[in-house]
Motif scaffolding. Sequence first.
Motif, PDB file in Angstrom:
ATOM      1  N   GLN A  52       5.105   9.847  -9.704  1.00  9.24           N
ATOM      2  CA  GLN A  52       4.621  10.088 -11.059  1.00  9.24           C
ATOM      3  C   GLN A  52       3.979  11.463 -11.175  1.00  9.24           C
ATOM      4  O   GLN A  52       4.138  12.141 -12.198  1.00  9.24           O
ATOM      5  N   GLN A  53       3.258  11.883 -10.180  1.00  6.62           N
ATOM      6  CA  GLN A  53       2.657  13.210 -10.218  1.00  6.62           C
ATOM      7  C   GLN A  53       3.705  14.306 -10.175  1.00  6.62           C
ATOM      8  O   GLN A  53       3.511  15.368 -10.747  1.00  6.62           O
ATOM      9  N   ARG A  61       0.826  -1.200   0.000  1.00 11.55           N
ATOM     10  CA  ARG A  61       0.000   0.000   0.000  1.00 11.55           C
ATOM     11  C   ARG A  61       0.863   1.254   0.000  1.00 11.55           C
ATOM     12  O   ARG A  61       0.649   2.185  -0.787  1.00 11.55           O
ATOM     13  N   ASP A  62       1.886   1.291   0.851  1.00 17.35           N
ATOM     14  CA  ASP A  62       2.766   2.461   0.886  1.00 17.35           C
ATOM     15  C   ASP A  62       3.562   2.595  -0.400  1.00 17.35           C
ATOM     16  O   ASP A  62       3.787   3.708  -0.890  1.00 17.35           O
ATOM     17  N   GLY A  77       2.667   1.666  -3.471  1.00 21.69           N
ATOM     18  CA  GLY A  77       1.802   2.221  -4.515  1.00 21.69           C
ATOM     19  C   GLY A  77       1.540   3.695  -4.327  1.00 21.69           C
ATOM     20  O   GLY A  77       1.531   4.470  -5.299  1.00 21.69           O
ATOM     21  N   ALA A  78       1.347   4.134  -3.087  1.00 20.65           N
ATOM     22  CA  ALA A  78       1.102   5.560  -2.835  1.00 20.65           C
ATOM     23  C   ALA A  78       2.341   6.389  -3.155  1.00 20.65           C
ATOM     24  O   ALA A  78       2.237   7.495  -3.724  1.00 20.65           O
ATOM     25  N   ILE A 109       4.759   5.627  -5.349  1.00 15.91           N
ATOM     26  CA  ILE A 109       4.954   5.654  -6.803  1.00 15.91           C
ATOM     27  C   ILE A 109       3.980   6.637  -7.448  1.00 15.91           C
ATOM     28  O   ILE A 109       4.338   7.385  -8.379  1.00 15.91           O
ATOM     29  N   THR A 110       2.755   6.672  -6.972  1.00 13.53           N
ATOM     30  CA  THR A 110       1.788   7.638  -7.500  1.00 13.53           C
ATOM     31  C   THR A 110       2.255   9.071  -7.258  1.00 13.53           C
ATOM     32  O   THR A 110       2.162   9.931  -8.140  1.00 13.53           O
ATOM     33  N   ALA A 111       2.783   9.324  -6.084  1.00 14.82           N
ATOM     34  CA  ALA A 111       3.289  10.666  -5.790  1.00 14.82           C
ATOM     35  C   ALA A 111       4.498  11.011  -6.658  1.00 14.82           C
ATOM     36  O   ALA A 111       4.636  12.156  -7.113  1.00 14.82           O
ATOM     37  N   ASN A 125       6.662  13.990 -11.529  1.00 14.45           N
ATOM     38  CA  ASN A 125       7.551  13.799 -12.691  1.00 14.45           C
ATOM     39  C   ASN A 125       8.994  13.516 -12.259  1.00 14.45           C
ATOM     40  O   ASN A 125       9.955  14.071 -12.795  1.00 14.45           O
ATOM     41  N   GLN A 128       3.135  14.711   2.965  1.00 22.11           N
ATOM     42  CA  GLN A 128       1.907  14.025   2.578  1.00 22.11           C
ATOM     43  C   GLN A 128       1.581  12.836   3.483  1.00 22.11           C
ATOM     44  O   GLN A 128       0.606  12.130   3.241  1.00 22.11           O
TER      45      GLN A 128
END
Length: 598
Positions: A105-106, A95-96, A98-99, A101-103, A108, A137
């Motif tokens: 990617q946002q 879970r951590d 994935g969160a 990696i999403t951050a 860049n 975050q």
Amino acid sequence: MDSQANSLINPDTRVGLTGAQPAAAGAAALPAGAGGAADLGGGFSSRLSSISQMRGNPRAPLIIAVAVLVAVVAALYLWSRAPDYKVLFSNLSDRDGGAIITALQQANVPYKFAEGGGAILVPSDQVHEMRLRLAAQGLPKGGSVGFELMDNQKFGISQFAEQINYQRALEGELEKTVESISTVREARVHLAIPKPSVFVRDKEAPSASVLVNLYPGRALDEGQVVAVTHMVASAVPDMPVKNVTIVDQDGNLLTQSSSSAGLDPTQLKYQRQIEHDTQQRIDAILGPLFGAGNAHSQVSADLDFSHVEQTAESYGPNGNPQQASIRSQQTSASTESSTGAAQGVPGALSNTPPQPASAPIDAPASGASTTASTPTSQRKDATTNYELDKTVRHVEQPIGSIKRLSVAVVINNMPITDARGHVTMQPVPADLLAKVDQLVKDAMGYDAQRGDSVNVVNSAFTKIDDPLANIPWWRTPDMLALYKQIATWLGIGAVALFLYFAMVRPALRRAFPPPPQPAEPMSSAVAIGSAGEPILLDGVPAANGEKAAGIDDDGVSVDLLSFENHKQKFERNLEYARTIARQDPKIVATVVKNWVSE
């Protein structure tokens, strides 16, 4: 003309020169309709000729080597310019991860995985910045939650749910604190907090269970276990240290060793320090007497780490009451007296007035008459309070006091030199051993009442032969290692020289041939004089009837008598070659390339 061709061009080159004209003529004689086939054949033949020229070119290996070198340098430059990735976070939950990696990617930010996906790597110049931004975050959150669980409390939550959330938050905070230890990879904390009761007899103490998952190859020592135990016990109100249990990932109970041994690491360290200091004092005083390594001592200390507090109140007997201090004294006395009662028969006679007194001749005793006539009662009480002897003593024994010291000393035989200069090892005299025994007692602080013991023994030490003592210096392990290192470097140098002389140097010679040396004038190659006799050729007279001869640059025998003819032929051939070079430079270039390849 053939001799001119032999002196100027080799047979292969001559064929190329003579064959160029028929090829050109044939090409000119083709009909107009065969132009496409001619072009195709010419292109294919040009490709073949180019490949053959490339294969025959001696500079081709050098060109390839330079190209490979340029490619390697370019690859190294690009690799040096590539970003250096460092670990951002490791050992994350799914879970951590994935969160995070999403951050990334946002934002860049480039990233990649390492250690089988167990770590996230980002460019080294952005590691600290991304950690701060992700921390803002709330990432990574981790497998447990802390007091942030209390941030989003719902309205109307029950007291039981609020208590459970508080317990979960406290467990999460303890887990984060335990995981901050360098040897702990993951921790789980379970708290058992009983419900508070207003009755003292029903009050129960809380307890805690801690499961630690350690990194491979690491372990918690006893000091760290005690520290974690006290930390957890201090975080929960009214929790005793004995109610904290710590278990590792293999199911080993870590709190058993410290509780069953009776000594914590601090106490064991203090005991070792006492033994080491005592042993060091003994060795320091025996070293100058017998030399280094000829006296060894061992110390065993028995310490008392019990914490004792004693309070005593005693009363002593009064030795002399006259000297005793009177606290209080009370005395009371009372006397009662009464007259004789009326006697006789009640009636008229009793009311008769008394007769006049008369003194009898024989009067009774005064005491008897007084007692009979006036009875008396007396009472006397006396109370005296003295100060009692009272002693109140409060004794607190120091922790870590020495109960007993045991010292063992062994001394090697002494070297004795006789009159001839021979050295022999002989036992230590008894008087010297007695002095040593007293010195050891003074150095250790001997106390007979404490039960200390000292044992000094003289014995010959067993000599341990050094396997390197009889080995010459050039065969010692250090020298052998130096030889191996020198042989390695010599081998590398030999390989480098072999590659240079076998491959690099021939390639350089083929690629860059030396310039042609100018022909030396044949100063002594003059053939015949005016009288017809032979002349010296380089200082050697020619035989009678033989012609003086020389060797030209191509290894062909030259008749010195026709030297002028050869010279004229050489001039004509040179002029012919110049003419061909002016008319068709490509053919001349091909001839020169063939010469260079040969």
